[in-house]
Design an enzyme around this catalytic site. Structure first.
Site, mmCIF file in Angstrom:
data_model
loop_
_atom_site.group_PDB
_atom_site.id
_atom_site.type_symbol
_atom_site.label_atom_id
_atom_site.label_comp_id
_atom_site.label_asym_id
_atom_site.label_seq_id
_atom_site.Cartn_x
_atom_site.Cartn_y
_atom_site.Cartn_z
ATOM 1 N N ASP A 67 7.675 -7.902 -2.696
ATOM 2 C CA ASP A 67 6.506 -8.732 -2.398
ATOM 3 C C ASP A 67 6.260 -9.788 -3.465
ATOM 4 O OD1 ASP A 67 5.848 -6.801 -4.261
ATOM 5 O OD2 ASP A 67 4.451 -5.747 -2.964
ATOM 6 N N ASN A 136 -4.631 3.212 -2.266
ATOM 7 C CA ASN A 136 -5.044 3.323 -0.860
ATOM 8 C C ASN A 136 -3.868 3.645 0.066
ATOM 9 O OD1 ASN A 136 -3.595 0.960 -0.777
ATOM 10 N ND2 ASN A 136 -5.295 -0.369 -0.170
ATOM 11 N N HIS A 138 -0.937 2.039 0.148
ATOM 12 C CA HIS A 138 -0.074 0.930 0.563
ATOM 13 C C HIS A 138 1.319 1.049 -0.070
ATOM 14 C CE1 HIS A 138 -1.597 -1.931 -2.883
ATOM 15 N NE2 HIS A 138 -0.473 -1.388 -3.244
ATOM 16 N N GLU A 143 -0.949 -3.011 3.679
ATOM 17 C CA GLU A 143 -2.247 -2.382 3.453
ATOM 18 C C GLU A 143 -2.613 -1.481 4.637
ATOM 19 O OE1 GLU A 143 -3.404 -2.564 0.591
ATOM 20 O OE2 GLU A 143 -3.990 -4.555 -0.071
HETATM 21 C C1 F6R Z 1 4.507 -3.847 -6.099
HETATM 22 C C2 F6R Z 1 4.094 -3.178 -4.886
HETATM 23 C C3 F6R Z 1 2.863 -2.339 -4.820
HETATM 24 C C4 F6R Z 1 2.727 -1.390 -6.005
HETATM 25 C C5 F6R Z 1 1.461 -0.573 -5.882
HETATM 26 C C6 F6R Z 1 1.255 0.309 -7.099
HETATM 27 O O1 F6R Z 1 5.683 -4.589 -5.888
HETATM 28 O O2 F6R Z 1 4.742 -3.339 -3.909
HETATM 29 O O3 F6R Z 1 2.894 -1.589 -3.622
HETATM 30 O O4 F6R Z 1 3.845 -0.548 -6.060
HETATM 31 O O5 F6R Z 1 0.354 -1.419 -5.750
HETATM 32 O O6 F6R Z 1 1.001 -0.510 -8.196
HETATM 33 P P1 F6R Z 1 0.932 0.074 -9.664
HETATM 34 O O7 F6R Z 1 2.319 0.540 -9.997
HETATM 35 O O8 F6R Z 1 0.515 -1.085 -10.528
HETATM 36 O O9 F6R Z 1 -0.047 1.194 -9.646
#
Ligand code: F6R
Length: 244
Positions: A67, A136, A138, A143
């Site tokens: 992403d 959450n 995702h 989301e």
């Molecule tokens: C990042 C991504 C997100 C993160 C998720 C957890 O490329 O795709 O899904 O893996 O938001 O983020 P952290 O590791 O910062 O808790």
């Protein structure tokens, strides 16, 4: 789903890096799907150390990131392209031309997203897809919503994600409200999926991913339908999961 218990963040990072390293050693021209965020930083540090020790060669590896924030150029210090350069690509012998992150500035984004999926497919799909998980539930920036979206697409970030990610920006107002993300189908096309999680803020999401119903309100729950998923998580993130 196979769950590997780690003692703490460092242990999770080392165990996850060992799995990615084995993939690169066994198939030097593999396709890696990569993630950003706080969780994989230690994993990437371990991969850099293994490269510096002479145990890994990334020269033939191709990568596709999950992403990117919409509107951020790759040289913005909060862009995911920048994150990947600083945390991994600048420190190993990967050919940057073989690294792909959705372009935050893409104009005709529907066409560009379709091209991203076509490129992943043309590369033979991810041999290994690394994922973090949002508080959450995702994955990528898919989301919680009413349906699983298949392909790479533009998404409105939820307030909880904006809040969670604001820690990295000067102010919450600076957090982009939209992002481009691989879709659930793009992620599920990977031959193997490695999910990493640490900390108690992830405990509910990790439980729901592994043991909840498969529903788009917890996007990570779809991983229960993938035949080859490994979850490496620390004790805090596994606190709500049955202890085997
Ligand atoms: C990042 C991504 C997100 C993160 C998720 C957890 O490329 O795709 O899904 O893996 O938001 O983020 P952290 O590791 O910062 O808790």
């Amino acid at each position: 789903m196979r769950i590997i218990r780690a003692k703490d963040y460092d242990d999770m990072s080392r165990k996850a890096a060992n799995i990615i390293a084995a993939q690169v050693q066994l198939k030097p021209d593999c396709v890696l799907g990569l993630a950003t965020g706080s969780t994989p930083i230690g994993t990437y540090k371990n991969l850099v150390a293994a490269y510096e020790a002479g145990d890994l060669d990334f020269s033939e590896v191709k990568s596709y990131n999950l992403d990117e924030y919409r509107g951020l150029p790759g040289d913005h210090d909060q862009s995911y392209r920048y994150f990947m350069n600083v945390n991994l690509f600048d420190h190993v012998n990967i050919d940057k031309a073989n690294t792909h992150v959705p372009d935050g500035l893409m104009e005709d984004y529907e066409a560009a997203c379709a091209e991203y999926d076509a490129a992943v497919a043309a590369a033979g799909h991810q041999d290994l897809q690394l994922l973090g998980i949002g508080n959450n539930g995702h994955i990528g920036f898919n989301e919680p919503c009413d349906s699983f979206i298949v392909g790479t697409h533009c998404v409105d970030l939820t307030e909880s994600t904006i809040q969670a990610n604001s820690r990295l920006f000067d102010s919450i107002d600076d957090v982009p409200r939209q992002a481009y993300t691989m879709g659930i189908g793009t992620i599920m096309g990977a031959k193997m999926i490695l999910v990493i999680a640490n900390g108690d803020a992830k405990a509910q999401a990790v439980h729901d991913m592994c043991f909840g119903p498969v529903v788009p309100s917890c996007p990570a729950s779809i991983l229960q339908l993938h035949p080859n998923v490994v979850v490496v998580a620390d004790e805090a993130a596994l606190a709500l999961c049955p202890a085997e």
